[in-house]
Design an enzyme around this catalytic site. Sequence first.
Site, short mmCIF file in Angstrom:
data_model
loop_
_atom_site.label_atom_id
_atom_site.label_comp_id
_atom_site.label_asym_id
_atom_site.label_seq_id
_atom_site.Cartn_x
_atom_site.Cartn_y
_atom_site.Cartn_z
N ASP A 921 0.53 -0.89 -0.08
CA ASP A 921 0.43 0.49 0.23
C ASP A 921 0.54 1.15 -0.23
O ASP A 921 1.80 0.89 0.96
CB ASP A 921 -0.76 0.15 1.12
CG ASP A 921 -2.35 0.81 1.44
OD1 ASP A 921 -2.27 1.31 0.28
OD2 ASP A 921 -3.40 0.68 1.93
N LYS A 990 -6.82 10.94 10.49
CA LYS A 990 -6.24 9.81 9.78
C LYS A 990 -7.25 10.47 8.30
O LYS A 990 -6.72 10.83 7.64
CB LYS A 990 -6.29 8.74 10.05
CG LYS A 990 -6.14 7.53 8.37
CD LYS A 990 -5.55 6.40 9.18
CE LYS A 990 -5.58 5.47 8.24
NZ LYS A 990 -5.26 4.33 7.74
N ASP A 1149 -4.16 2.66 -5.23
CA ASP A 1149 -3.39 2.61 -5.21
C ASP A 1149 -2.04 1.60 -4.01
O ASP A 1149 -1.71 1.74 -2.82
CB ASP A 1149 -2.87 4.08 -4.58
CG ASP A 1149 -3.50 4.16 -2.86
OD1 ASP A 1149 -4.66 3.61 -2.85
OD2 ASP A 1149 -3.33 5.37 -1.83
#
Length: 1230
Positions: A921, A990, A1149
């Site tokens: 990742d 986050k 991604d």
Amino acid sequence: MSAVRWGRGAAGFGRALWPAGAPGLLAEEGALGGVWGRKRSSTASPCEQDRRKDWGHAELLEVLKARVRQLQAEGVAEVTVKRVAKRVAVARAPEAGGAQPPRQAQAGAEGAAPMLSSRWAQKLDDDQRLMERRKQRLEGKLQKHVEKVAWQKQLRSEPRLLSRKLASQLQHWEQGAPRSPWEEQLAQLLQEAPQGWSGEAAAAPADRGPESRLEGQRQRLLSFFECCLLTGNLPLAHHLLVTHHSKSQQQRLLTLSMYNMVMLGWARQGSFKELMYVFFMLKDAGLAPDLRSYAAALQCMGRLDQDAGTIRRCLKQMAQDGLQLQGLFTAVPLSAEERAELLRAVRKAKPAFTPPRPPVPPPQVNTSPLLREIYAKQDPTVSYPRLHLSLKELQGLFRQQLRVEMATTVTVESVEKVPLLTKEVLHARKTLAGLRTRWRTALYRELQETKESEAHAAREGRLSLFPYLCLLSEKEIVGLLLQTLQALPAQGESLLFLAHELGLRVFKRKQLRNEVQELEQRYSKYLHLLASDTQVAEPCLPRQHWEALGAPEAPHEQPWPVSVVVQLGKQLAEVLVRAAQMPSSLAAPRSPGTLIPVLYHVYSFRSFRQIGILKPHPAFTQLLETAAERTLTFESTDVPMLCPPLPWTSPHSGAFLLSPTKMMRSVEGSQQHQLLLERCPPAELHGALDALTQLGNCAWRVNGRILDLVLELFTDKGCPRLGVPAPPSEAPRPPEGRQAPKGCLLPEVSPAEKAEMRRELARRLKVAREMQSLRADALYRLSLAQHLRHRVFWLPHNMDFRGRTYPCSPHFNHLGSDLARALLEFAQGRPLGPHGLNWLKIHLVNLTGLKKRESLQARRDYADELMEDILDSADRPMTGRKWWMEADEPWQALACCMEVAQAVRAPDPTAYVSHFPVHQDGSCNGLQHYAALGRDSVGAASVNLLPLDLPQDVYSEVAAQVEVFRRQDAEQGVRVAQVLEGFISRKVVKQTVMTVVYGVTRYGGRLQIEKRLREIHDFPQDFVWEASHYLVRQVFNSLQEMFSGTRSIQRWLTESARLISHTGSAVEWVTPLGIPVIQPYHRDSKVMIKGGLQSLTFSSSVDTSQKPNTLKQKNGFPPNFIHSLDSSHMMLTALHCYRKGLTFVSVHDCFWTHAADVAVMNQVCREQFVRLHSQPILHNLSRFLIKRFCSDPRTSKSIWVSRLMDTLLSVPKAGTFNLEQVKHSTYFFS
């Protein structure tokens, strides 16, 4: 009149012909001579004889019924009447040598034996019903044929021309002598056509007002004509063309392609007179015929075998119009049969003519420097992967998939808990079966009446839904509506949503192509490239191999306007509402047996808007729950494929075998993306086409061990903590007692209490709806997983307008939640090799969410320390210590535990064949791209672009910076900063940090932080709103300080988009791989569909005739541009991994491959990131935007264009970060 109604009417008419008192007189009718008289030979066909026999039996039964009525009228006892019927029934037996005359039958009845068996009476009734049904079917077919012929006679074919000169010519030619044939008149008419106009220029009449306002109406008209031709309703298309042409205002909507479409239809039928009418209208509209027009005329002449002189004059006129004869065979799409007729006509005038061979396109070479290595010839390092299946196995899978797509739907067993087959369950299922039989009949009747009504509207020259309703058979539409009724949730569904979905399903099914035999031959050759036991002459990419086989490109399907889709779906939904009825006794056992609707149309408020909802009757919902049927039906394009997908070769050709799929998904009704792709040189799209093909060629299988555990929880009471939704029985119930909804009516309840009760009720209903939605989603996913448990399957991919890729199957894929990903593994395994087990361990620790700032070696050591818990989780997942349940991604962690356990217990772990996908990742990938664009050294270090001994965690760094700001404010006495002490964590910030790079606003960021704060039980809830405001401000300040280069690029992109929007254009750009992108954000245009259950009003933001939505254009450009970069990086990585023989898939991604190949994939990933950002991306973007929006001399003096030019020239300056360092960064993707 519907066929059913006509059948009943015909039966009544037949009965009226028989006089009750003298049935014997009808024996003299000639049609019945074969029944009453002796047998005699007949020259009629067997089919005709059978038909006469059926009619004779039916008439005999009518005689018997008349006699029974007569006896009843004379007061004969009931038992005697029955005996009469029985006795006479014997007379019709074949072995009797013919039926008795009525008088004998009457005499025999009077002396009937009293003990005659009752079976004959039953047989009489059965035969009567059978004959009645046969007669109804025959009359129905006859009536349909008569009605169709009569209807076509009512349609106009002769046009009313606006030009008096042309009108008089038409009248003269219609009354002309035989010496003036239609073909010669066509040649003369062509000579008078306007000169010097190209087909493109003539596509719309000049001076007709702004074309953008007419575009939507033209799209609808074009789709109407297309559907008419597809359904065999060419006279109706011609009628509507004539009707619109005769009115100047409506004639503005007609384009050359519409005239050509109708002309081609008449040419296929050899109807030259009607084709001539269209030519007159074409000239009357001021248009010049193009190649398609001439192709239609010549094709028709070929079918009629006309003389060479007329054809010669036609070809001469075509040459004078500047059109090449060869173009008829190279530029006009024709079927083989149409091409043969066209050639036949041309050779009459030019016997030596040879049609040119299909042009061999010049070698198309992709010019992108990023793809030069991909398309390099004869590279000895290339090692394209092959599947693990033999050619014979793949051919068998192809035939299975072909059957699935030809059936259009897939029925699978539901994984809901199997109920005990009690009397109640069996009775409910029997009741449902009876209701569905009744509904099918009612739906057929309603559908036929709706078609009749729409056909009447079309006859009046209106754009009706008639041809759309004819696209599918009545059986298909009825099945579609019954599926919709079955899947309707208990709380109902928005009528607008339901209408849109129904219309789309009709559109998708009508696109089914039927070129099976040719496809099977070509696909079998294509499989030689993929099969494990075959070889090809030269290794190549799948697309290249498919094109080398000479595969013709699939015809491009024109999308329907959204208004047509919704109107068609709304009409079908209303048919369902009218037809679906049930006995009222199902709702109230003591009520009279009247019929009540199954669906109710009600209004409800959602998000402060009143919307119409179709809601099933609670009694019907309860009946479904009691019956607990175990089947689910999906569209064939909504489930994974059972064979490798077709390679993508163009923007509208690839993926499924028969069902056309767009390469670029978009909002329904939007065409701007498709137009951009079609204008793009084909070679420029090769990178995207090949990447999508490679992603779709990955074979998958279901992880059966995980599926069994999930099903165990799912059929019990679910487990929301582990992502397994609870059943509806666990949903919160409405309040009871004083707090019940009726409590609001009590006089002693205060307004404040009423408001609180309403809020509580709304909250519970919202939770129940969410639980229902999650449960349904899980049911679809798990049912499909169970259906595919022992199969290999594939997930074809397409992409959104930014280039981000997605599987076409919406319900079962690897892009979903933790549970969805854990259910899948690679069908093709690979030995772990020397490092594969280590990567499995690292991946397992990554899934736990622990050790994010530790080295890879520390993570491996941590996994070894936990090996006892790992093995316990693998062996006893539900009864052991359950260590896996504490992971961030519990189901994937459990699947990895099982894989690690099998590997470590294998005799040789390096030889263990693993099917498990290992993920790598990106570290906040959006910020990685921003840091590389701006060469920002500080930002690059924060997102692991620099090679460091330990990974950096940008979320923790932002949280630490926010804590610094909080501490400073707390010391200054800021109350909210003091309250937040101890509550600022990585988890709180986050999501906002991750999405700020993709354009999240402060408002959106505040909502994200508010949600996180509410999850903290110790945090004082009174301060949530104030604290979220404070924190989002500090997060943005921290990012500004840490990523100054990032923020400057964002501002530049935002300002550029704002100015482009003010010039009246939508933002466009081209990705580094050559994919053209345009943002589909325009001001909303209101669309209203009136009538029926309710008038539907909806907004469309894809109407290109509207001005751009400035706010969405400027806010969307930065994140969309970054998404186009991350998709380019993923595609480059996919193509280079394919060259190295790796299995590769991605979730944006997050890159997946086998454990043994992680190191190779990481190397490719870093190299391609460096190559991508070594291009002058921002300067290329600036040059493209200047050329696209600032080079038009007509707008160069605009103040907005001047400001835009200044902004685009001020490209943000780059920093000093050295991109080559990324190649050595271990934690860039990890």
